[in-house]
Motif scaffolding. Sequence first.
Motif, short mmCIF file in Angstrom:
data_model
loop_
_atom_site.label_atom_id
_atom_site.label_comp_id
_atom_site.label_asym_id
_atom_site.label_seq_id
_atom_site.Cartn_x
_atom_site.Cartn_y
_atom_site.Cartn_z
N VAL A 45 43.65 -71.67 29.19
CA VAL A 45 42.28 -71.24 30.22
C VAL A 45 41.33 -72.43 29.82
CG1 VAL A 45 43.00 -68.98 29.61
CG2 VAL A 45 41.12 -70.07 28.34
N ASN A 46 40.35 -72.20 30.58
CA ASN A 46 39.06 -72.88 30.76
C ASN A 46 37.74 -72.16 31.00
OD1 ASN A 46 38.48 -72.69 33.61
ND2 ASN A 46 39.74 -74.73 34.03
N PRO A 47 36.58 -72.68 30.62
CA PRO A 47 35.35 -71.79 30.76
C PRO A 47 34.95 -71.27 32.26
CG PRO A 47 34.97 -73.57 29.30
CD PRO A 47 36.26 -74.04 30.20
N GLY A 48 35.76 -72.04 33.32
CA GLY A 48 35.54 -71.80 34.57
C GLY A 48 36.40 -70.47 34.92
N GLY A 49 37.19 -69.77 34.24
CA GLY A 49 38.01 -68.87 34.51
C GLY A 49 39.42 -69.05 34.93
N GLU A 50 39.94 -70.21 34.97
CA GLU A 50 41.15 -70.63 35.49
C GLU A 50 42.04 -70.18 34.15
OE1 GLU A 50 42.05 -74.22 37.76
OE2 GLU A 50 40.06 -74.89 36.68
N ARG A 51 43.40 -69.63 34.51
CA ARG A 51 44.21 -69.13 33.63
C ARG A 51 45.67 -69.58 34.04
NH1 ARG A 51 42.89 -62.81 31.85
NH2 ARG A 51 40.36 -63.26 31.33
N VAL A 52 46.34 -70.02 33.11
CA VAL A 52 47.72 -70.57 33.38
C VAL A 52 48.62 -69.94 32.21
CG1 VAL A 52 49.49 -72.51 33.45
CG2 VAL A 52 47.23 -72.74 34.50
N LYS A 53 49.73 -69.13 32.71
CA LYS A 53 50.50 -68.34 31.73
C LYS A 53 51.66 -69.07 31.59
CE LYS A 53 51.60 -64.05 29.91
NZ LYS A 53 52.72 -63.05 30.71
N THR A 54 52.02 -69.34 30.23
CA THR A 54 53.44 -70.01 29.86
C THR A 54 53.95 -69.36 28.70
OG1 THR A 54 54.20 -72.19 29.54
CG2 THR A 54 51.99 -71.94 29.00
N SER A 55 54.74 -70.06 27.92
CA SER A 55 55.20 -69.66 26.93
C SER A 55 55.72 -70.63 25.98
CB SER A 55 56.54 -68.89 27.19
OG SER A 55 57.47 -69.49 27.63
N VAL A 56 55.88 -70.40 24.55
CA VAL A 56 56.36 -71.64 23.78
C VAL A 56 57.65 -72.08 24.26
CG1 VAL A 56 57.30 -72.08 21.60
CG2 VAL A 56 55.34 -70.43 21.71
N GLY A 57 58.75 -71.36 24.91
CA GLY A 57 59.65 -71.47 25.41
C GLY A 57 59.83 -72.45 26.48
N GLN A 58 59.06 -72.43 27.42
CA GLN A 58 58.44 -73.04 28.63
C GLN A 58 58.26 -74.53 28.34
OE1 GLN A 58 56.17 -70.23 31.01
NE2 GLN A 58 57.47 -70.41 32.78
N LEU A 59 57.11 -74.39 27.39
CA LEU A 59 56.49 -75.57 26.98
C LEU A 59 57.42 -76.68 26.07
CD1 LEU A 59 52.84 -74.63 25.89
CD2 LEU A 59 53.65 -75.73 27.93
N LEU A 60 58.35 -75.96 25.35
CA LEU A 60 59.36 -76.89 24.63
C LEU A 60 60.63 -76.46 25.02
CD1 LEU A 60 59.16 -79.17 22.87
CD2 LEU A 60 59.14 -77.84 20.91
N PRO A 61 61.16 -76.65 25.94
CA PRO A 61 62.82 -76.18 26.25
C PRO A 61 63.62 -77.04 25.22
CG PRO A 61 61.87 -77.49 28.02
CD PRO A 61 60.87 -77.37 27.09
N MET A 62 64.84 -76.25 25.20
CA MET A 62 65.89 -76.92 24.11
C MET A 62 65.15 -77.41 22.93
SD MET A 62 67.99 -79.12 26.91
CE MET A 62 69.46 -79.42 25.59
N ALA A 63 64.43 -76.63 22.42
CA ALA A 63 63.65 -76.79 21.01
C ALA A 63 64.63 -76.73 19.82
CB ALA A 63 62.45 -75.88 20.69
N PHE A 64 64.16 -77.91 18.84
CA PHE A 64 64.83 -77.57 17.69
C PHE A 64 64.08 -76.67 16.73
CE2 PHE A 64 65.35 -79.60 13.18
CZ PHE A 64 66.55 -79.33 13.12
N THR A 65 65.02 -75.62 16.45
CA THR A 65 64.21 -74.43 15.82
C THR A 65 65.04 -74.36 14.34
OG1 THR A 65 65.91 -72.90 16.65
CG2 THR A 65 63.72 -73.51 18.01
N PRO A 66 64.49 -73.33 13.63
CA PRO A 66 64.99 -73.09 12.22
C PRO A 66 66.49 -72.52 12.60
CG PRO A 66 62.89 -72.14 12.56
CD PRO A 66 63.16 -72.61 13.73
N GLU A 67 66.88 -71.99 13.37
CA GLU A 67 68.37 -71.44 13.79
C GLU A 67 69.07 -72.35 13.79
OE1 GLU A 67 65.55 -70.09 15.94
OE2 GLU A 67 65.35 -68.60 14.59
N ASN A 68 68.69 -73.53 14.25
CA ASN A 68 69.54 -74.91 14.04
C ASN A 68 69.82 -75.19 12.84
OD1 ASN A 68 67.40 -75.93 17.00
ND2 ASN A 68 69.83 -75.32 17.13
N LEU A 69 69.35 -74.88 11.98
CA LEU A 69 69.79 -75.13 10.49
C LEU A 69 70.51 -73.99 9.73
CD1 LEU A 69 66.58 -77.08 8.83
CD2 LEU A 69 68.81 -77.95 10.03
N GLY A 70 70.74 -72.83 10.60
CA GLY A 70 71.49 -71.69 10.31
C GLY A 70 70.74 -70.94 9.02
#
Length: 131
Positions: A106-131
């Motif tokens: 968001v910004n103070p002018g009221g603009e809003r952009v909805k996203t997610s962790v998954g969208q911002l970092l596709p194919m992430a290296f996550t704790p699941e990758n270390l079993g």
Amino acid sequence: MEIAWDQLIEKASAVRQMAHAPYSDFCVGAALLDDRGIVYCGCNVENVSYGLSVCAERHAVAAAIADGSRRFQALVVITDLSPPGSPCGACRQVLAEFGDFPIMLVNPGGERVKTSVGQLLPMAFTPENLG
Ligand code: THU
């Protein structure tokens, strides 16, 4: 559960005022909602030794972790950019450590952009990758 985005935006906006950004003059606020309904806030904290500066998002995560919080429901990031600014690569990786959850940019002018962790970092290296 419905996310109280307006309340999160208010908190992110308030903590943005606390940013210590004398070098970039770019102030960022972050509000992280956990699964218990607690909100953890963070702002960027810069340093005269530039590389030591830490982003708002990572400070919000650190505040939550230090309080024993591990599961997150939502994050708001506020900058004065238009369109609203998006977390840096390092912050995306730190957020992905804790799963996929919605993010509102968001910004103070009221603009809003909805996203997610998954969208911002596709194919992430996550704790699941270390079993
Ligand atoms: N910054 C954040 O706090 N979050 C981001 O996702 C992007 C960048 C800060 C770091 C630095 O203090 C300033 O913004 C300029 O890069």
